[in-house]
Design a protein around this motif. Structure first.
Motif, PDB file in Angstrom:
ATOM      1  N   GLY A 169       1.073  -1.137  -0.145  1.00  0.00           N
ATOM      2  CA  GLY A 169      -0.035   0.099  -0.050  1.00  0.00           C
ATOM      3  C   GLY A 169       0.732   1.379   0.125  1.00  0.00           C
ATOM      4  N   SER A 170       1.986   1.233   0.900  1.00  0.00           N
ATOM      5  CA  SER A 170       2.902   2.539   0.881  1.00  0.00           C
ATOM      6  C   SER A 170       3.452   2.625  -0.309  1.00  0.00           C
ATOM      7  CB  SER A 170       3.691   2.270   2.015  1.00  0.00           C
ATOM      8  OG  SER A 170       2.746   2.197   3.287  1.00  0.00           O
ATOM      9  N   GLY A 171       4.014   1.409  -0.791  1.00  0.00           N
ATOM     10  CA  GLY A 171       4.495   1.733  -2.323  1.00  0.00           C
ATOM     11  C   GLY A 171       3.793   2.164  -3.365  1.00  0.00           C
ATOM     12  N   VAL A 172       2.529   1.650  -3.484  1.00  0.00           N
ATOM     13  CA  VAL A 172       1.616   2.179  -4.359  1.00  0.00           C
ATOM     14  C   VAL A 172       1.418   3.828  -4.091  1.00  0.00           C
ATOM     15  CG1 VAL A 172      -0.755   2.194  -5.389  1.00  0.00           C
ATOM     16  CG2 VAL A 172       0.533  -0.045  -4.778  1.00  0.00           C
ATOM     17  N   SER A 173       1.051   4.136  -2.858  1.00  0.00           N
ATOM     18  CA  SER A 173       0.851   5.398  -2.469  1.00  0.00           C
ATOM     19  C   SER A 173       2.301   6.157  -2.868  1.00  0.00           C
ATOM     20  CB  SER A 173       0.664   5.791  -0.967  1.00  0.00           C
ATOM     21  OG  SER A 173      -0.217   5.010  -0.521  1.00  0.00           O
ATOM     22  N   ALA A 174       3.319   5.697  -2.645  1.00  0.00           N
ATOM     23  CA  ALA A 174       4.575   6.270  -2.669  1.00  0.00           C
ATOM     24  C   ALA A 174       4.698   6.881  -4.387  1.00  0.00           C
ATOM     25  CB  ALA A 174       5.843   5.712  -2.374  1.00  0.00           C
ATOM     26  N   VAL A 175       4.343   5.651  -5.155  1.00  0.00           N
ATOM     27  CA  VAL A 175       4.492   5.954  -6.572  1.00  0.00           C
ATOM     28  C   VAL A 175       3.476   6.933  -6.952  1.00  0.00           C
ATOM     29  CG1 VAL A 175       4.042   4.752  -8.819  1.00  0.00           C
ATOM     30  CG2 VAL A 175       5.262   3.460  -7.044  1.00  0.00           C
ATOM     31  N   ALA A 176       2.238   6.977  -6.548  1.00  0.00           N
ATOM     32  CA  ALA A 176       1.358   7.788  -6.824  1.00  0.00           C
ATOM     33  C   ALA A 176       1.749   9.166  -6.623  1.00  0.00           C
ATOM     34  CB  ALA A 176      -0.151   7.545  -6.437  1.00  0.00           C
ATOM     35  N   VAL A 177       2.020   9.380  -5.190  1.00  0.00           N
ATOM     36  CA  VAL A 177       2.287  10.674  -4.679  1.00  0.00           C
ATOM     37  C   VAL A 177       3.628  11.188  -5.488  1.00  0.00           C
ATOM     38  CG1 VAL A 177       2.853  12.231  -2.531  1.00  0.00           C
ATOM     39  CG2 VAL A 177       1.058  10.388  -2.721  1.00  0.00           C
ATOM     40  N   GLY A 178       4.441  10.240  -5.387  1.00  0.00           N
ATOM     41  CA  GLY A 178       5.923  10.564  -6.184  1.00  0.00           C
ATOM     42  C   GLY A 178       5.652  11.072  -7.607  1.00  0.00           C
ATOM     43  N   ALA A 179       4.728  10.597  -8.273  1.00  0.00           N
ATOM     44  CA  ALA A 179       4.393  10.975  -9.662  1.00  0.00           C
ATOM     45  C   ALA A 179       3.822  12.318  -9.405  1.00  0.00           C
ATOM     46  CB  ALA A 179       3.504   9.927 -10.400  1.00  0.00           C
ATOM     47  N   THR A 180       3.203  12.664  -8.548  1.00  0.00           N
ATOM     48  CA  THR A 180       2.587  14.060  -8.434  1.00  0.00           C
ATOM     49  C   THR A 180       3.581  14.829  -8.148  1.00  0.00           C
ATOM     50  OG1 THR A 180       0.630  13.045  -7.463  1.00  0.00           O
ATOM     51  CG2 THR A 180       1.015  15.271  -7.075  1.00  0.00           C
ATOM     52  N   LEU A 181       4.479  14.535  -7.401  1.00  0.00           N
ATOM     53  CA  LEU A 181       5.702  15.412  -6.877  1.00  0.00           C
ATOM     54  C   LEU A 181       6.591  15.736  -8.053  1.00  0.00           C
ATOM     55  CD1 LEU A 181       7.028  17.186  -4.602  1.00  0.00           C
ATOM     56  CD2 LEU A 181       8.310  14.967  -3.842  1.00  0.00           C
ATOM     57  N   VAL A 182       6.715  14.639  -9.165  1.00  0.00           N
ATOM     58  CA  VAL A 182       7.494  14.917 -10.130  1.00  0.00           C
ATOM     59  C   VAL A 182       7.067  15.928 -11.182  1.00  0.00           C
ATOM     60  CG1 VAL A 182       8.258  13.810 -12.494  1.00  0.00           C
ATOM     61  CG2 VAL A 182       8.665  12.624 -10.038  1.00  0.00           C
ATOM     62  N   GLY A 183       5.776  15.747 -11.135  1.00  0.00           N
ATOM     63  CA  GLY A 183       5.041  16.902 -12.169  1.00  0.00           C
ATOM     64  C   GLY A 183       5.359  18.216 -11.479  1.00  0.00           C
ATOM     65  N   ILE A 184       5.493  18.420 -10.085  1.00  0.00           N
ATOM     66  CA  ILE A 184       5.521  19.568  -9.557  1.00  0.00           C
ATOM     67  C   ILE A 184       7.205  20.147  -9.453  1.00  0.00           C
ATOM     68  CG2 ILE A 184       5.436  20.902  -7.520  1.00  0.00           C
ATOM     69  CD1 ILE A 184       2.901  19.168  -6.852  1.00  0.00           C
ATOM     70  N   ALA A 185       7.914  19.294  -8.961  1.00  0.00           N
ATOM     71  CA  ALA A 185       9.304  19.403  -8.737  1.00  0.00           C
ATOM     72  C   ALA A 185      10.054  18.355  -8.790  1.00  0.00           C
ATOM     73  CB  ALA A 185       9.558  20.201  -7.369  1.00  0.00           C
ATOM     74  N   PRO A 186      10.613  17.707  -9.919  1.00  0.00           N
ATOM     75  CA  PRO A 186      11.173  16.258 -10.096  1.00  0.00           C
ATOM     76  C   PRO A 186      12.457  16.342  -9.215  1.00  0.00           C
ATOM     77  CG  PRO A 186      10.982  17.443 -12.156  1.00  0.00           C
ATOM     78  CD  PRO A 186      10.441  18.497 -11.257  1.00  0.00           C
TER      79      PRO A 186
END
Length: 614
Positions: A169-186
Motif C-alpha cells: 500500500g505504501s509503495g503504491v502510495s509512494a509511486v502515486a504521490v511521487g508521480a505527483t511530486l515529479v510533475g511539480i518539482a522532479p
C-alpha cells in the motif's frame, strides 16, 4: 526416533546466517502470503484491494489540494468567482471521507484476518505438538521452542503479511504521490528517497536484537508462566494455602519479572538508540529536501499553489517511504521468528511421516519385549536395561517393583509411546517399529496413574476421542462401576466433570479412577495397559476391581503395573522389576517359593496388615 531441538546459541547463529537479501525477502513474502491466503482467501483479497484504494485516495488528496490552492489564488486575484471553490472543497472533503472510511474498514478486516490466520496456525501448531514423539517432552529445549512457537505462531505470520500489505500500500502510495511530486518539482523525489537509507542501515540490527532477546528470555518467560499457573490453578490452590506458599512463590515470580524487566530495559535502550539514529538521519534528509524546496520558491521556479501541493506531497511521501521500509523491517524481523515456527512445524510433519508404517494387527497371539533398553534424555542411567517379557493373548500379566524400577517406562514402551533405544517389541513376530503409530495406539488402551481429568462432559471423558455411542458409554461405566456416580449427576453423562465451568460437578479420586477405567474399557482394544489402576480406590473397591478384572476385560489381554503386591496374586504371570531390569518372573506361588525380591516385598507389605505375634 530421537528428536533433538536447537540450542539457543545455535538459533542465533542460524538467524544471523540467513542473509537479508531480496531473494530472502521474496521467499518470506511468498511463504507468508500463501499461509494467509489459504487461511482467509476473500478477506485477504479485500484487504489488498483496500490497501490499493487507500494509496490512490492519498494521491488524489495531493491533487485536490493543488486544485483547491489554484482556485483560492484565482479567487483572490479576481479571476474566478468564489463559487468556483465549491467543487475543489467538495472533492477534498469526499476524498478525505473516503480515506477515513477505507481506514476504518481496513482496520476491522485486518482484525478478522488476523484471527483467521491465528486459527489456521493454532491448528498446525497443535497438530505438530501432538505428533512429535512423547520423548520430546522430556527435553527442556523442546519446551523452550514450544513456548516461542506458542507466542509467535499466532502473530508473526500475520505480521509478515501485514508488513507485506503495508509495503504494498505504501509503495503504491509512494509511486502515486511521487508521480505527483515529479510533475511539480522532479528534483525533490530523489532527495526524499534517500530518507529511507538510514532506516535500512538500522532496521537489520534492530531485527537481530529482537530475535536474540526473545531467545535469551525464553527460560525466564517459561518460569513466570509456570509460577503464574501454580499460583492460580485450582488443583494447586489447597496446597498453596496449606503451606502458605503465596508469599514465597509470589516473591520468586516478582524476582523473575524483575530480572526480565532489567534485560528488557537494556534491550529497549539499544533499540531506541538504533531507531533514533535512523529517524535522525531521515529528518536530516527531510530538512535538506525542504531546504531545496525553499530555494526553488525563492528563485521563483515554483508558484504558491505548486509549493503548497509540494509541501503536502513531501510530507505524505516521506511518511509512505518510511512505511515501506518499516514494512520491510517487519517482514524480516517476523521472518526470523517465522523460521523458528516453520522448523517446529517441520519437526511435527517429519514425526508424522516417520510414524507411518503397516497397520497394527487387530488381534495377536503374543506381544514379546526382547532385550529392550531406554534412557531418558539427559539421564545418567537407563530406565530400562535389557528388559524381556512375553504377554500372551487373554492373559492378565502383572509388572511389580519398587518406585523407580522402570514399570511406567515399560508401560509407555508397550503402548508405543516410547521407542526403545535398543531391543525390539514384537506383535506376533512383527517389529512394533514397523507399524503405523496411530494404528498401533488404537490397538492399545492405556491408563496411567496420573491420567488426565478432562473438564468436559462425563461421556466425553469416557469416549476420549473415539466415536460416541450412548449404549457403549453406559456399558463401559457399568463394567467399571462408574455408573453409580455419573448417573446421579444433574445432567447425567452430559455433566461437565469440573467446577471450572458453569453447571459442572467434581468427582472424588476413586470415582475419577473408575471413569478412567471406563475410558480404557470403551476403547475395546485387544491390549489394555493399566498403570496403578487402583491407586485412588479404597480397600473394598480395590478388591472388587481385581476380583472382577477378568470379567471386565471380557477376554482382552491386560498388563497392569502395581507396587501393591496384594493386587497381583491372581495374575497369570508376574514380572518383578528392579533398577530397570526384570529380575524375577512367574506366578505368585512360584515367586513366593523362590524366596527372592518378590517374596521379600510381599512379606513386608503383608506384615503391615497383620497383628504382631507374641
Amino acid at each position: 526416533m530421537t528428536q533433538d531441538f536447537v540450542d539457543p546459541v545455535d538459533l542465533r547463529v542460524e538467524a544471523r546466517s540467513g542473509r537479508r537479501s531480496p531473494r530472502r525477502l521474496l521467499a518470506l513474502c511468498r511463504r507468508s502470503l500463501r499461509l494467509v491466503r489459504e487461511a482467509a482467501p476473500r478477506p485477504f483479497a479485500g484487504s489488498v484491494v483496500l490497501q490499493v484504494a487507500a494509496a490512490l485516495l492519498l494521491a488524489g488528496q495531493v491533487w485536490s489540494v493543488k486544485i483547491l490552492l489554484d482556485a483560492i489564488l484565482g479567487t483572490a486575484d479576481g479571476d474566478v468567482r468564489p463559487t468556483a471553490l465549491v467543487g475543489p472543497v467538495a472533492l477534498l472533503a469526499v476524498l478525505t471521507a473516503l480515506t477515513a472510511l477505507t481506514s476504518s474498514v481496513q482496520s476491522s478486516l485486518s482484525r478478522y484476518l488476523g484471527e483467521r490466520v491465528a486459527r489456521s496456525m493454532w491448528r498446525r501448531v497443535l497438530g505438530a505438538a501432538t505428533a512429535v514423539p512423547l520423548r520430546s517432552f522430556e527435553s527442556s529445549a523442546f519446551y523452550d521452542r514450544l513456548r516461542r512457537v506458542q507466542a509467535n505462531a499466532l502473530s508473526r505470520p500475520y505480521q509478515v503479511t501485514r508488513g507485506i500489505l503495508t509495503t504494498l500500500g505504501s509503495g503504491v502510495s509512494a509511486v502515486a504521490v511521487g508521480a505527483t511530486l515529479v510533475g511539480i518539482a522532479p528534483v525533490l523525489l530523489p532527495l526524499l528517497l534517500l530518507g529511507g537509507v538510514p532506516l535500512v542501515l538500522t532496521s537489520r540490527r534492530e531485527s537481530r536484537l529482537e530475535f536474540d532477546f526473545d531467545v535469551d528470555q525464553t527460560p525466564n518467560q517459561r518460569l513466570r508462566s509456570y509460577l503464574t499457573y501454580v499460583l492460580t490453578d485450582r488443583d494447586s490452590a489447597k496446597e498453596i494455602r496449606a503451606f502458605d506458599l503465596g508469599g514465597p512463590l509470589g516473591s520468586r515470580m516478582d524476582d523473575a519479572y524483575g530480572t526480565y524487566l532489567g534485560s528488557l530495559g537494556a534491550h529497549l535502550r539499544r533499540r531506541t538508540v538504533l531507531s533514533s539514529l535512523g529517524t535522525l538521519g531521515t529528518a536530516v534528509v527531510l530538512a535538506a529536501t525542504l531546504g531545496v524546496l525553499v530555494l526553488l520558491i525563492a528563485r521563483g521556479e515554483l508558484g504558491v499553489a505548486d509549493a503548497g501541493a509540494a509541501i503536502v506531497a513531501i510530507r505524505m511521501l516521506q511518511g509512505q517511504i518510511q512505511a515501506v521500509f518499516a514494512g520491510v523491517q517487519s517482514v524480516f524481523e517476523s521472518g526470523l521468528f517465522l523460521d523458528d515456527v516453520e522448523e517446529f512445524l517441520r519437526t511435527g510433519e517429519a514425526a508424522g511421516v516417520e510414524a507411518q508404517g503397516d497397520p497394527a494387527p487387530e488381534r495377536f497371539d503374543a506381544v514379546d519385549v526382547d532385550d529392550v533398553s531406554f534412557t531418558y534424555p539427559g539421564g545418567a542411567a537407563p530406565a530400562l536395561d535389557g528388559v524381556s517379557l512375553r504377554v500372551e493373548a487373554g492373559q492378565v500379566v502383572a509388572v511389580v517393583g519398587e518406585n523407580g524400577s522402570g514399570k511406567t517406562t515399560l508401560a509407555k514402551v508397550l503402548a508405543g509411546l516410547y521407542e526403545p533405544d535398543a531391543g525390539t517389541v514384537r506383535w506376533d513376530d512383527v517389529d512394533q517399529a514397523t507399524l503405523d503409530r496411530r494404528s498401533l495406539r488404537s490397538r492399545v488402551a492405556v491408563i496411567f496413574q496420573d491420567f488426565v481429568r478432562y473438564a468436559l462432559p462425563a461421556a466425553e471423558n469416557i469416549t476420549a476421542g473415539s466415536p460416541h455411542d450412548d449404549d457403549r458409554v453406559r456399558a463401559a461405566a457399568r463394567a467399571t462401576g462408574a455408573d453409580r456416580a455419573l448417573e446421579g449427576l444433574p445432567d447425567g453423562y452430559r455433566t461437565v466433570l469440573s467446577r471450572l465451568f458453569r453447571g459442572g460437578r467434581e468427582l472424588s479420586g476413586g470415582q475419577w479412577q473408575r471413569v478412567a477405567l471406563a475410558r480404557a474399557y470403551y476403547r475395546d482394544a485387544p491390549l489394555v495397559v493399566l498403570d496403578e489402576p487402583s491407586s485412588a480406590l479404597d480397600a473394598r473397591a480395590e478388591h472388587e476391581l481385581f476380583a472382577s478384572l477378568r470379567d471386565v476385560l471380557a477376554g482382552r489381554t491386560a498388563v497392569f503395573i502395581s507396587h501393591r503386591f496384594s493386587t497381583v496374586r491372581s495374575a497369570d504371570r508376574i514380572y518383578v522389576m528392579d533398577a530397570g531390569r526384570v529380575v524375577e518372573a512367574g506366578d505368585h506361588a512360584s515367586l513366593m517359593a523362590l524366596g527372592g525380591l518378590y517374596a521379600e516385598l510381599f512379606t513386608i507389605q503383608a506384615a503391615a496388615y497383620t497383628e504382631p505375634t507374641a
